[in-house]
Design a protein around this motif. Structure first.
Motif, short mmCIF file in Angstrom:
data_model
loop_
_atom_site.label_atom_id
_atom_site.label_comp_id
_atom_site.label_asym_id
_atom_site.label_seq_id
_atom_site.Cartn_x
_atom_site.Cartn_y
_atom_site.Cartn_z
N CYS A 80 0.85 -1.19 0.00
CA CYS A 80 0.00 0.00 0.00
C CYS A 80 0.89 1.24 0.00
O CYS A 80 2.00 1.22 0.52
CB CYS A 80 -0.86 -0.03 1.27
N CYS A 95 -3.39 5.68 7.88
CA CYS A 95 -4.52 4.91 7.34
C CYS A 95 -5.73 5.13 8.23
O CYS A 95 -5.64 4.98 9.46
CB CYS A 95 -4.12 3.43 7.30
N TYR A 136 -8.53 3.35 8.41
CA TYR A 136 -9.00 2.10 9.04
C TYR A 136 -8.24 1.83 10.33
O TYR A 136 -8.81 1.47 11.36
CB TYR A 136 -8.83 0.93 8.06
N LYS A 137 -6.93 2.04 10.26
CA LYS A 137 -6.10 1.73 11.44
C LYS A 137 -6.37 2.71 12.57
O LYS A 137 -6.39 2.34 13.74
CB LYS A 137 -4.62 1.68 11.04
N CYS A 159 1.03 -4.31 4.00
CA CYS A 159 -0.09 -4.25 4.95
C CYS A 159 -0.81 -5.60 4.92
O CYS A 159 -1.00 -6.18 3.85
CB CYS A 159 -1.04 -3.12 4.58
N CYS A 164 -9.82 -1.89 4.05
CA CYS A 164 -9.51 -0.47 3.80
C CYS A 164 -10.79 0.35 3.96
O CYS A 164 -11.88 -0.10 3.63
CB CYS A 164 -8.98 -0.29 2.39
N HIS A 169 -5.85 6.12 -4.60
CA HIS A 169 -5.06 5.18 -3.81
C HIS A 169 -4.41 4.11 -4.69
O HIS A 169 -5.09 3.40 -5.42
CB HIS A 169 -5.97 4.52 -2.78
N PHE A 192 -2.08 0.61 -5.08
CA PHE A 192 -1.69 -0.64 -4.42
C PHE A 192 -0.79 -1.45 -5.34
O PHE A 192 -0.84 -1.29 -6.57
CB PHE A 192 -2.93 -1.50 -4.10
#
Ligand code: SF4
Ligand code: SF4
Length: 312
Positions: free
Chosen positions: A237, A253, A255-256, A284, A290, A298, A300
Motif C-alpha cells: 500500500c 490509514c 481504518y487503522k 499491509c 480499507c 489510492h 496498491f
C-alpha cells in the motif's frame, strides 16, 4: 522547546481527530463500516493545551520561497464531532499562524445551542474555515440553516456544505440541496460510501447522481474487493496521510486509526518525536478492510508485482 519532526511531503494530508465522540449516531457513519468484525476504537480526551503545544512543535510547516507567498501547512480538524472537545475554542485560538485550518463539523452539538457563545470566543479569523455536513435523517433543515447563519454571524468563514447522497433518499436530498443553495453558494453532494441494504457503495451499477465532491472511486472492481470489510489479505500500500488519533497516536490509514490498530507510526505527544512516513509501498496485512476515506487516488501493488489504483 520541544521540536517534532515528521518526514512527509509538504502536501501530505494532515488530519487531527480531536474526539471520536459525535452528537449523532448515523447508521451510515463511515467510521463504523468495519463493525462488527473490527470494533471502533475508544480514545481518551487530551487537553487542548497539550494539543496546541504538540502541534505547534512540528517543524517545517511553512515553506518560504524567494519572491513567492509563504505556503502554510494545511490541517484538517475533525472527529467525530470536533466541537464536542471541551477545549475546541482554545485549540483554534492557540494553534499558530503556520497552520491553515479547516474544521469539519455537523454544526449540531451543544456548542451551537442558543446564542452559541463559544463561536464568539473564536478570535482566529485568518487561516480558518468551516465545512459542514448536513445529516437530514438526524436533524432538521431549519436547525442546520440556523446554525450555518450563527457561524457566519460570528465572522467565521463557512466554505462548503455537504450532503451525503444516501441512495435511499435521493428526492429528499435534491430538495435539501436546493434549500441550502438559497442560503449558501457552495453546496456539494457526496456519493454515499459504505453499505446500504447489504450493498457496498459506490458500485458500478449504483444509483446515478451528479455528485460534486470527488471521492476518486472509478475502479469499482478493486474498490469492491479491497473495501468490503470481509476478508483480509496482504498487499503493498502507498499512503500520503498523517492522521492524529484522539490520544495522539499517528497513523497513515483511516481504518487503522478508527480501529486503534497496533501498527502506528508513533505518538504526537512523545518528546523529540522523529518519524518518517513510508515514502514508497509498504506491506499491509489488512487489505480488504480499507476504509472508503482512503479510496481517492489510492495505489496498491499486489504480491505478484502488479499495480492498480482505485481512481483509474
Ligand atoms: S455526523 Fe459524521 S461523524 Fe458523526 S455519526 Fe454522523 S457520519 Fe459519523
Ligand atoms: S492496505 Fe488498506 S488497511 Fe492497509 S494501510 Fe493501506 S489503506 Fe490501510
Amino acid at each position: 522547546m520541544d521540536k517534532k519532526i515528521i518526514e512527509a511531503p509538504f502536501d501530505s494530508y494532515y488530519g487531527v481527530f480531536l474526539t471520536m465522540a459525535c452528537s449523532f449516531s448515523c447508521e451510515y457513519c463511515v467510521q463504523k463500516i468495519s463493525l462488527p468484525q473490527q470494533p471502533v476504537a475508544s480514545y481518551p480526551i487530551i487537553p487542548g493545551e497539550d494539543w496546541v503545544e504538540a502541534l505547534n512543535s512540528i517543524s517545517g510547516r511553512a515553506r518560504r520561497k524567494f519572491l513567492r507567498p509563504t505556503k502554510k501547512k494545511k490541517l484538517s480538524i475533525t472527529g467525530g464531532e470536533p466541537t464536542l472537545h471541551p477545549d475546541f475554542v482554545y485549540i483554534l485560538n492557540h494553534l499558530d499562524k503556520d497552520w491553515r485550518i479547516t474544521v469539519t463539523s455537523n454544526f449540531i452539538s451543544p456548542f451551537f445551542q442558543k446564542d452559541a457563545p463559544g463561536l464568539k470566543q473564536i478570535k482566529r479569523k485568518r487561516g480558518l474555515k468551516f465545512n459542514a455536513s448536513f445529516h437530514f435523517l438526524y436533524t432538521t433543515l431549519d436547525k442546520f440553516i440556523e446554525n450555518v447563519q450563527k457561524v457566519k454571524k460570528a465572522g467565521l468563514l463557512v466554505h462548503t456544505l455537504f450532503i451525503v447522497a444516501h441512495p435511499a433518499y435521493m428526492d429528499k436530498i435534491q430538495q435539501c440541496r436546493d434549500a441550502l443553495l438559497e442560503v449558501h453558494p457552495n453546496v456539494k453532494l457526496q456519493r454515499f460510501l459504505g453499505y446500504s441494504q447489504g450493498r457496498l457503495y459506490p458500485a458500478q451499477e449504483g444509483y446515478d447522481i451528479e455528485y460534486q465532491q470527488r471521492d476518486g472511486i472509478y475502479n469499482y472492481k478493486d474498490y469492491q474487493a479491497g473495501f468490503n470489510q470481509q476478508n483480509k489479505q496482504d498487499i503493498y500500500c502507498r499512503m500520503n496521510k498523517v492522521l492524529f488519533a484522539p490520544n495522539g497516536d499517528i497513523y497513515n490509514c483511516h481504518y487503522k486509526l478508527y480501529t486503534g490498530h497496533k501498527e502506528k507510526l508513533g505518538n504526537l505527544f512523545r518528546k523529540g518525536l522523529h518519524i518518517a512516513l513510508p515514502a514508497d509501498y509498504f506491506l499491509c496485512h489488512d487489505y480488504g478492510f480499507c476504509n472508503p476515506c482512503d479510496s481517492e487516488g489510492h495505489s496498491f501493488r499486489r504480491l505478484d508485482g502488479s499495480e492498480f489504483n482505485i481512481s483509474a
